[in-house]
Design a protein around this motif. Structure first.
Motif, mmCIF file in Angstrom:
data_model
loop_
_atom_site.group_PDB
_atom_site.id
_atom_site.type_symbol
_atom_site.label_atom_id
_atom_site.label_comp_id
_atom_site.label_asym_id
_atom_site.label_seq_id
_atom_site.Cartn_x
_atom_site.Cartn_y
_atom_site.Cartn_z
ATOM 1 N N PHE A 196 0.853 -1.171 0.000
ATOM 2 C CA PHE A 196 0.000 0.000 0.000
ATOM 3 C C PHE A 196 0.896 1.230 0.000
ATOM 4 C CE2 PHE A 196 -2.461 -3.435 1.660
ATOM 5 C CZ PHE A 196 -3.716 -3.250 1.105
ATOM 6 N N ARG A 197 0.889 1.971 -1.097
ATOM 7 C CA ARG A 197 1.732 3.147 -1.214
ATOM 8 C C ARG A 197 1.208 4.255 -0.312
ATOM 9 N NH1 ARG A 197 6.367 1.204 -2.935
ATOM 10 N NH2 ARG A 197 5.981 -0.322 -4.558
ATOM 11 N N ILE A 198 2.102 4.863 0.430
ATOM 12 C CA ILE A 198 1.699 5.876 1.392
ATOM 13 C C ILE A 198 2.223 7.237 0.959
ATOM 14 C CG2 ILE A 198 2.006 6.702 3.737
ATOM 15 C CD1 ILE A 198 1.825 3.961 4.733
ATOM 16 N N PRO A 199 1.336 8.169 0.621
ATOM 17 C CA PRO A 199 1.769 9.541 0.354
ATOM 18 C C PRO A 199 1.992 10.250 1.688
ATOM 19 C CG PRO A 199 -0.603 9.360 0.079
ATOM 20 C CD PRO A 199 -0.106 7.984 0.445
ATOM 21 N N HIS A 200 3.219 10.350 2.120
ATOM 22 C CA HIS A 200 3.494 10.837 3.468
ATOM 23 C C HIS A 200 3.131 12.308 3.623
ATOM 24 C CE1 HIS A 200 5.306 7.233 5.125
ATOM 25 N NE2 HIS A 200 5.785 7.018 3.924
ATOM 26 N N SER A 201 2.561 12.617 4.778
ATOM 27 C CA SER A 201 2.075 13.960 5.049
ATOM 28 C C SER A 201 3.187 14.916 5.434
ATOM 29 C CB SER A 201 1.039 13.906 6.182
ATOM 30 O OG SER A 201 -0.006 13.016 5.862
ATOM 31 N N VAL A 202 4.336 14.382 5.818
ATOM 32 C CA VAL A 202 5.461 15.191 6.271
ATOM 33 C C VAL A 202 6.645 14.941 5.343
ATOM 34 C CG1 VAL A 202 7.050 15.645 8.184
ATOM 35 C CG2 VAL A 202 4.657 15.068 8.660
ATOM 36 N N ARG A 203 7.308 16.009 4.943
ATOM 37 C CA ARG A 203 8.483 15.854 4.082
ATOM 38 C C ARG A 203 9.643 15.306 4.898
ATOM 39 N NH1 ARG A 203 13.169 18.803 2.966
ATOM 40 N NH2 ARG A 203 14.010 18.457 0.867
ATOM 41 N N ARG A 204 10.127 14.147 4.504
ATOM 42 C CA ARG A 204 11.324 13.549 5.096
ATOM 43 C C ARG A 204 12.154 13.013 3.950
ATOM 44 N NH1 ARG A 204 7.013 10.999 8.021
ATOM 45 N NH2 ARG A 204 6.638 12.060 10.017
ATOM 46 N N VAL A 205 13.402 13.401 3.875
ATOM 47 C CA VAL A 205 14.199 13.037 2.715
ATOM 48 C C VAL A 205 15.650 12.826 3.120
ATOM 49 C CG1 VAL A 205 14.646 15.451 2.112
ATOM 50 C CG2 VAL A 205 14.790 13.692 0.340
ATOM 51 N N ALA A 206 16.267 11.826 2.508
ATOM 52 C CA ALA A 206 17.711 11.635 2.607
ATOM 53 C C ALA A 206 18.279 11.920 1.228
ATOM 54 C CB ALA A 206 18.046 10.220 3.061
ATOM 55 N N GLU A 207 18.881 13.092 1.079
ATOM 56 C CA GLU A 207 19.490 13.454 -0.195
ATOM 57 C C GLU A 207 20.882 12.837 -0.264
ATOM 58 O OE1 GLU A 207 19.445 17.686 -0.295
ATOM 59 O OE2 GLU A 207 17.295 17.813 -0.727
ATOM 60 N N ILE A 208 21.154 12.134 -1.354
ATOM 61 C CA ILE A 208 22.421 11.436 -1.519
ATOM 62 C C ILE A 208 23.234 12.153 -2.587
ATOM 63 C CG2 ILE A 208 23.524 9.227 -1.926
ATOM 64 C CD1 ILE A 208 21.537 9.338 0.486
ATOM 65 N N SER A 209 24.357 12.717 -2.192
ATOM 66 C CA SER A 209 25.212 13.453 -3.120
ATOM 67 C C SER A 209 26.040 12.478 -3.949
ATOM 68 C CB SER A 209 26.136 14.407 -2.356
ATOM 69 O OG SER A 209 27.097 14.959 -3.234
ATOM 70 N N LEU A 210 25.687 12.345 -5.218
ATOM 71 C CA LEU A 210 26.467 11.489 -6.111
ATOM 72 C C LEU A 210 27.850 12.083 -6.343
ATOM 73 C CD1 LEU A 210 23.728 10.530 -8.732
ATOM 74 C CD2 LEU A 210 24.290 9.431 -6.555
ATOM 75 N N ASP A 211 27.934 13.406 -6.310
ATOM 76 C CA ASP A 211 29.240 14.058 -6.462
ATOM 77 C C ASP A 211 30.174 13.652 -5.324
ATOM 78 O OD1 ASP A 211 28.315 15.411 -8.732
ATOM 79 O OD2 ASP A 211 27.519 17.053 -7.520
ATOM 80 N N ARG A 264 -7.568 2.574 4.745
ATOM 81 C CA ARG A 264 -8.838 2.581 4.012
ATOM 82 C C ARG A 264 -8.712 1.774 2.716
ATOM 83 N NH1 ARG A 264 -11.581 3.531 8.016
ATOM 84 N NH2 ARG A 264 -12.359 5.606 8.562
ATOM 85 N N ASP A 265 -7.604 1.947 1.998
ATOM 86 C CA ASP A 265 -7.405 1.185 0.769
ATOM 87 C C ASP A 265 -7.329 -0.309 1.046
ATOM 88 O OD1 ASP A 265 -7.380 3.507 -0.686
ATOM 89 O OD2 ASP A 265 -5.193 3.629 -0.838
ATOM 90 N N GLY A 266 -6.888 -0.671 2.252
ATOM 91 C CA GLY A 266 -6.805 -2.072 2.634
ATOM 92 C C GLY A 266 -8.098 -2.636 3.175
ATOM 93 N N GLY A 267 -9.178 -1.868 3.123
ATOM 94 C CA GLY A 267 -10.479 -2.377 3.534
ATOM 95 C C GLY A 267 -10.838 -2.130 4.976
ATOM 96 N N ILE A 268 -10.061 -1.328 5.696
ATOM 97 C CA ILE A 268 -10.350 -1.047 7.107
ATOM 98 C C ILE A 268 -11.396 0.059 7.179
ATOM 99 C CG2 ILE A 268 -9.385 -0.322 9.307
ATOM 100 C CD1 ILE A 268 -8.434 -3.074 8.273
ATOM 101 N N THR A 269 -12.488 -0.194 7.885
ATOM 102 C CA THR A 269 -13.612 0.745 7.903
ATOM 103 C C THR A 269 -13.905 1.331 9.276
ATOM 104 O OG1 THR A 269 -15.145 -1.103 8.187
ATOM 105 C CG2 THR A 269 -14.712 -0.369 5.934
#
Length: 761
Positions: free
Chosen positions: A103-118, A474-479
């Motif tokens: 179940f794909r979760i569109p997260h409400s809070v921005r959390r990111v690990a930016e990986i510098s390829l350089d 909800r997408d998993g059928g929990i009501t």
């Protein structure tokens, strides 16, 4: 230049293993490696958690890909068949019945690990020679293997040292990428057997400040809080500012990789300055002292909601170094980055711009045996809030065992124990109803398995923390009724309203955003729970701001834009006196809101500790989190004292025994945490033995000294090792005490590569 030999960093306080300082257990590990013969590399099938494929110890990827053929046909390229069918085609009938829903979760809070390829390429150039071998174990030490592999291939790497689990998916794009470049994947054991060297955590800038750190771990500011001098902050009130100040509430906690041991010890970059973490880091958030006096108008503040907060990153940009965290906590930097949760998006950066992004994080159920699914729905139950509005419960199910490699760690989830715990807690607080809190993938236990078991046992609503998790349920059928209360600037309030998710509100901007979303929603009104801060000093309106929050909410209600249904709060669990003052403050705030015209259907302030200890904290609903999973919320009482049983047990196997020591197949890449001394115990057979060192994929156990046992523990290759949670093994609380943390962090820190095997009976 010859690649520098990499020796695994030992996960011990303040100590990092190097080639010049050999480990006392090196003979055990070296003997294991030399005796491995044909080491095995275990590759995941790419669908769910079952169907492990065992291949030879080292291999060229083209020959590996040839394994994926069924009846002479290469199923990887059969575009006429759905991807799921192609992946299941080579399975046995039994394996095909074991599926796992993502179940794909569109997260409400921005959390990111930016990986510098350089940074990676620069470090590789400084460390490696021609066609260097690079260490990408534990998902490239948390940097994201699929993110870093293309850059490393482009820079000339041709051998990838992988963990013996799911790091390389032969059916996916990564396997094809390595094959197309003539690259190979090998285990560390095979590299050692062949006498070959490789570049380790230094590649990511994790061992030396002369190298560039590759990971930048960032999130957003969720709220601002005015705090007076001397007031306690967060659980236990371990931080008290010396003068009136402003706190920033930041949207990461130890479940995301902000290790709890960093509480009050590190600084975070917000705006132009570095500011101290204030108080205990909690599961999903932390507070930062901005060291500026509160402003009357939030628009005048130098820091605002939505601003970026950088936990660690590039020191050249004025950001903390991950080695600052390592030095402050005694946890080696490779272990810190490896624990950055898989729900944090990995974003590849090149030249300061985004080059690639990992797949949207997901929550996966444990594998469910479809043949055992209940054919009939469980009768619905309604909470007081849903009187006359009963919603049917989802179908109950029993989770089946998941096929996992015998030598790797596995987290066993006892659903019967969860049911008993929930039933015990529900009986304790009756007639108040029970909300089962399932944030952070049900405290690391597997969301959907625990949801079904908890509802079976008497929970009547679920606490999801974020809207995204609520949508997945909800997408998993929990009501049943759902409650979400942590919102970032990207929160999808419109979908929450349409999917009937109750929303916690702590600030005016949230009310306005919810009202705006409600005016566009296809159906229904937003149901909001207004939060008053009664002393924890995190989210929630301060007492002086409470009348304004209530009045604004009631105005929006009169305009038909939302419905005010509840008032709620959270206690600090600092002392009985502090908690009782908070309960009195909550009652006073509710009375004031009612005098302004509020009519609440629900009141809830008690979580696990308060729900158990204080009858006056139970009100309409009690939110049970960690106690439901069999971990005590108290320092002076165990789960057993409370009549609760552990739900998770973390198990693995003995790989090798030599010189009175055993090498076991679990390390910090699996979430095994750092003991502050050599007194942490594990169970091998019917004996206890002490953990003396932990590295990325393995740990070393001293069999000659077994704690309270009078004789040494016996062990042989293949024996089961229980780290915590099983009968006769240490509890999660006992492990946590040795790691300067709490049981909550121990279970939520078990990484995504460890299969959760839910069982009953």
């Amino acid at each position: 230049m010859r690649p520098r030999e990499s020796v695994d960093p030992m996960y011990m306080p303040g100590r990092l293993r190097t080639a010049s300082r050999p480990s006392s257990t090196e003979r055990c590990r070296a003997e294991y490696w030399s005796g491995v013969g044909s080491a095995t590399l275990l590759l995941h099938s790419g669908w769910g958690r079952s169907g492990w494929n065992v291949l030879s110890g080292w291999h060229d990827l083209p020959s590996l890909l040839a394994q994926r053929r069924v009846a002479g046909r290469d199923t990887r390229h059969d575009a006429r068949r759905p991807a799921r069918d192609r992946l299941l085609a080579w399975r046995s009938p039994r394996e095909r019945s074991l599926v796992s829903a993502d179940f794909r979760i569109p997260h409400s809070v921005r959390r990111v690990a930016e990986i510098s390829l350089d940074a990676l390429v620069t470090n590789l150039g400084a460390l490696g020679g021609e066609n260097p071998a690079v260490d990408v174990r534990a998902d490239a030490y948390g940097h994201g293997l699929e993110v870093v592999a293309p850059a490393l291939l482009e820079a000339g790497a041709r051998t990838f040292v992988v963990s013996p689990d799911v790091d390389v998916d032969a059916t996916g794009s990564l396997g094809r990428l390595l094959a197309s470049q003539g690259a190979r994947a090998m285990t560390a054991a095979t590299m050692a057997e062949r006498g070959e060297t490789f570049i380790g955590p230094e590649l990511y800038g994790l061992t030396d400040r002369s190298l560039r750190p590759a990971m930048r771990f960032a999130t957003e500011v969720l709220g601002l809080k005015a705090v007076q001098a001397g007031e306690g902050v967060s659980y236990g009130f371990t931080y008290r500012p010396g003068s009136d100040t402003t706190l920033a509430l930041v949207g990461v906690g130890y479940a995301h990789g902000a290790v709890r041991r960093a509480s009050n010890r590190v600084r975070i970059r917000i705006g132009r300055g570095l500011h101290p973490v204030a108080g205990a880091i909690s599961m999903d958030q932390l507070s930062v002292d901005l060291e500026v006096a509160p402003t009357a108008d939030p628009r005048d503040a130098a820091v605002r909601v939505g601003d970026e907060a950088v936990l660690f990153g590039d020191p050249a940009m004025g950001e903390p170094h991950v080695l600052d965290w390592a030095e402050a906590t005694g946890i080696p930097a490779p272990a810190i980055t490896s624990r950055v949760s898989s729900v944090v998006a990995r974003v590849a950066m090149r030249g300061g711009r985004e080059a690639a992004r990992s797949a949207e994080p997901s929550v996966s159920t444990a594998a469910l045996d479809l043949a055992q699914l209940s054919a009939s729905a469980v009768p619905s139950r309604a909470t007081p809030a849903a009187a006359g509005k009963a919603r049917p419960r989802a179908e109950s199910s029993r989770a089946a065992a998941v096929a996992a490699p015998a030598s790797r760690a596995v987290a066993r989830i006892d659903l019967d124990a969860l049911r008993r715990n929930v039933a015990t807690l529900a009986a304790t607080v009756a007639p108040a109803s029970t909300m089962l809190v399932v944030k952070s993938d049900a405290y690391g236990h597997d969301l959907f398995s625990c949801v079904h078991a908890g509802l079976d046992a008497g929970a009547t609503s679920l606490g999801a923390l974020e809207i995204g998790a609520g949508l997945a349920l909800r997408d998993g059928g929990i009501t049943v009724p759902l409650f979400a209360w942590m919102h970032g600037t990207r929160a999808d309030f419109r979908r929450a309203i349409e999917r009937d998710i109750d929303l916690g509100v702590s600030a005016l901007w949230q009310l306005d955003a919810i009202a705006a979303a409600g005016s566009d929603a296809d159906r229904g009104l937003a149901r909001v729970h207004l939060k008053i801060d009664t002393g924890l000093r995190r989210s929630g309106a301060n007492r002086e701001d409470w009348p304004r929050l209530v009045s604004h909410a009631l105005d929006l209600e009169r305009r038909g834009l939302l419905q005010v249904v509840a008032a709620w709060s959270h206690l600090s669990d600092t002392s009985p006196d502090d908690d009782r003052r908070s309960l009195e403050s909550f009652s006073s705030a509710v009375d004031e809101a009612r005098s302004l015209g509020a009519e609440f259907e629900l009141l809830h302030v008690g979580a696990s500790a308060a729900g158990i200890d204080y009858a006056e904290a139970r009100h309409s609903v009690v939110r049970f989190g960690i106690a439901a999973y069999g971990i005590s919320p108290f320092h002076d009482r165990s789960a057993g004292d409370l009549g609760l049983a552990p739900v998770m047990s973390l198990e693995t196997r003995v790989l090798h025994v030599a010189d009175g020591r055993a090498l076991i197949s679990a390390g910090y890449g699996d979430g095994v945490q750092c003991p502050r001394d050599a007194q942490t115990l594990v169970r091998i057979g019917d004996r206890l033995a002490r953990v003396v060192e932990v590295d990325v994929d393995t740990a070393v156990v001293d069999l000659s000294a077994s704690g309270t046992e009078a004789s040494p523990a016996d062990a042989a290759r293949g024996d089961t090792v229980v780290l915590f949670g099983g009968a006769g093994a240490p509890t999660a609380e006992e492990w946590a005490e040795r790691c300067d943390t709490v049981g909550d962090e121990l279970v939520t820190g078990v990484t995504a590569r460890v299969p959760r095997v839910a069982h009953t009976g």
